[in-house]
Design a protein around this motif. Sequence first.
Motif, PDB file in Angstrom:
ATOM      1  N   ILE A 142       0.852  -1.259  -0.080  1.00 45.91           N
ATOM      2  CA  ILE A 142      -0.093   0.110  -0.012  1.00 45.91           C
ATOM      3  C   ILE A 142       0.875   1.360  -0.165  1.00 45.91           C
ATOM      4  CG2 ILE A 142      -1.760   1.297   1.213  1.00 45.91           C
ATOM      5  CD1 ILE A 142      -3.030  -1.500   2.018  1.00 45.91           C
ATOM      6  N   ALA A 143       1.895   1.328   0.711  1.00 45.18           N
ATOM      7  CA  ALA A 143       2.749   2.417   0.663  1.00 45.18           C
ATOM      8  C   ALA A 143       3.293   2.704  -0.583  1.00 45.18           C
ATOM      9  CB  ALA A 143       4.025   2.032   1.700  1.00 45.18           C
ATOM     10  N   ALA A 144       3.792   1.567  -1.516  1.00 40.31           N
ATOM     11  CA  ALA A 144       4.173   1.652  -2.775  1.00 40.31           C
ATOM     12  C   ALA A 144       3.106   2.139  -3.552  1.00 40.31           C
ATOM     13  CB  ALA A 144       4.504   0.351  -3.422  1.00 40.31           C
ATOM     14  N   GLU A 145       1.839   1.789  -3.465  1.00 38.62           N
ATOM     15  CA  GLU A 145       0.943   2.314  -4.321  1.00 38.62           C
ATOM     16  C   GLU A 145       0.647   3.635  -3.869  1.00 38.62           C
ATOM     17  OE1 GLU A 145      -2.062  -1.576  -3.639  1.00 38.62           O
ATOM     18  OE2 GLU A 145      -3.002   0.407  -3.431  1.00 38.62           O
ATOM     19  N   LEU A 146       0.708   4.299  -2.876  1.00 38.58           N
ATOM     20  CA  LEU A 146       0.753   5.681  -2.416  1.00 38.58           C
ATOM     21  C   LEU A 146       1.775   6.668  -2.447  1.00 38.58           C
ATOM     22  CD1 LEU A 146      -1.237   5.199   1.041  1.00 38.58           C
ATOM     23  CD2 LEU A 146      -2.382   5.821  -1.053  1.00 38.58           C
ATOM     24  N   GLY A 147       2.893   6.037  -2.990  1.00 42.38           N
ATOM     25  CA  GLY A 147       4.140   6.511  -3.375  1.00 42.38           C
ATOM     26  C   GLY A 147       4.852   7.075  -2.043  1.00 42.38           C
ATOM     27  N   VAL A 148       4.463   6.456  -0.753  1.00 41.84           N
ATOM     28  CA  VAL A 148       4.977   6.951   0.402  1.00 41.84           C
ATOM     29  C   VAL A 148       6.039   5.879   1.110  1.00 41.84           C
ATOM     30  CG1 VAL A 148       3.091   8.417   0.969  1.00 41.84           C
ATOM     31  CG2 VAL A 148       2.961   6.134   1.970  1.00 41.84           C
ATOM     32  N   THR A 149       6.959   6.280   2.059  1.00 42.16           N
ATOM     33  CA  THR A 149       7.440   5.286   2.917  1.00 42.16           C
ATOM     34  C   THR A 149       6.745   5.026   4.144  1.00 42.16           C
ATOM     35  OG1 THR A 149       9.512   5.895   1.650  1.00 42.16           O
ATOM     36  CG2 THR A 149       9.639   4.828   4.000  1.00 42.16           C
ATOM     37  N   ALA A 150       6.357   3.825   4.601  1.00 49.39           N
ATOM     38  CA  ALA A 150       5.900   3.481   5.638  1.00 49.39           C
ATOM     39  C   ALA A 150       6.997   3.306   6.954  1.00 49.39           C
ATOM     40  CB  ALA A 150       5.065   2.105   5.817  1.00 49.39           C
TER      41      ALA A 150
END
Length: 432
Positions: A142-150
């Motif tokens: 999901i982090a990849a999809e949102l373009g963020v780092t968890a």
Amino acid sequence: MSIMKTLETRNGELYLGGASVSKLAKKYGTPLYLMDEGEIRANCMRYESAMRKYYGENAIVLYASKAFSCKAVYRTVRDCGLGCDVVSGGELYTALAAGMEPEKIFFHGNNKTEAEIREALTAGVGRIVLDSGFELGTVDRIAAELGVTARVSVRIKPGIDAHTHDFIATGKIDSKFGVALENGEAIAFIGEILKAPHTELCGLHCHIGSQIFDTRPFVRAAEVMMDFIAEIRDTYGYTVRELNVGGGVGIKYLDSHDPLTIEENVKNTAEAVLAAAERCGIPAPRLCMEPGRSIVGDAGLTVYTVGSVKEIKNVRNYASVDGGMTDNPRFALYEAAYEAVLPCRPDAERDTVYTVAGRCCESGDILIRDITLPKLTPGELLCVLSTGAYNYSMASNYNRVPRPPVVFIRNGEDRMVVRRETYADVMAKDLD
Ligand code: LLP
């Protein structure tokens, strides 16, 4: 009565935080949750100042929402500089609505849904506390999809038996929470996290149980966790910079209870972490604590009206009140003990043993078993003390009983922060 710090007798009646309990019962009706906001603030400041004193600035206190979640309490703890932990989308939603900074929200849970993980990452919460390998896959995707780092922490079972009620001891290997140290699961899991491309390992977390009176399990857990940080460094060459030691300090429900003070607990834990850091040659991590019960528990009481009183000769006296397991399920769940006081005659002689029962159609709907009270009269008020934690937050609509309101008191002034439910509220989700 000394079990709640801001409860006192004035002119022969009970006052909480400078306000007359019976006057508030008349104004708002019963059952009624009363909470001394001044005492919630004082507890927050006890944590804040002890953390600064014994650990320094590299520390944060996170209020454990599960103890009592509503907008007013988030605003109160935030005002005192605390962040919070949440364990569901609902708690996250409420904390954000109350203005809690996302960075200061830590998201826990042993089975967060995809939707909740998405909500947390979108909001930009400070940490997602990973509970399993399954969850790592979901969070990273999901982090990849949102373009963020968890930014994650990992819940570790340090293998500590905190001598508490079995249902609330969560640091042992036989627990649904977290990953275990002693079977190698935790160290292998850390390796997986370090390889995950959209996930950054920021911290470790443990929580060994709740309503704990003894300092040793906390100190031992801190030491075990610091040793694990050293093991991670030696295995992967990666130094974890944050340690969250969870919540768990007990409060006084009965006069015979002798919990640690907030200051003692912070001091002992902080010193154990600092000593272990030196011993292991690792930098002192950012220290996080997640108290719930010890922030709100002794700030609250519940006011009821006594109804039917049944004296079953040679068996038991039952005094039923207008609330019960719907506003306080803790006796039904854990056989938890409570003290009670009559707010209109707090010092009257106690000479009769009662079981204080609730109003639900359920024999187990008991609030207090066998407490000695003055002889009760139907229609009079009765308070159950130290109900600020895990009461409103665990309340239900069993038997379609509406939940009571919550009223905060500050410097003797009252304000309703959660209104009483109506029958229409209870029915609001029913479709025709
Ligand atoms: N952090 C984590 C991850 C927790 O699981 C808990 C409590 C806390 C912090 C806060 O612990 P506290 O400071 O409040 O002891 N419903 C039970 C208590 C369950 C506690 C679960 N976890 C009761 O009514 O006693």
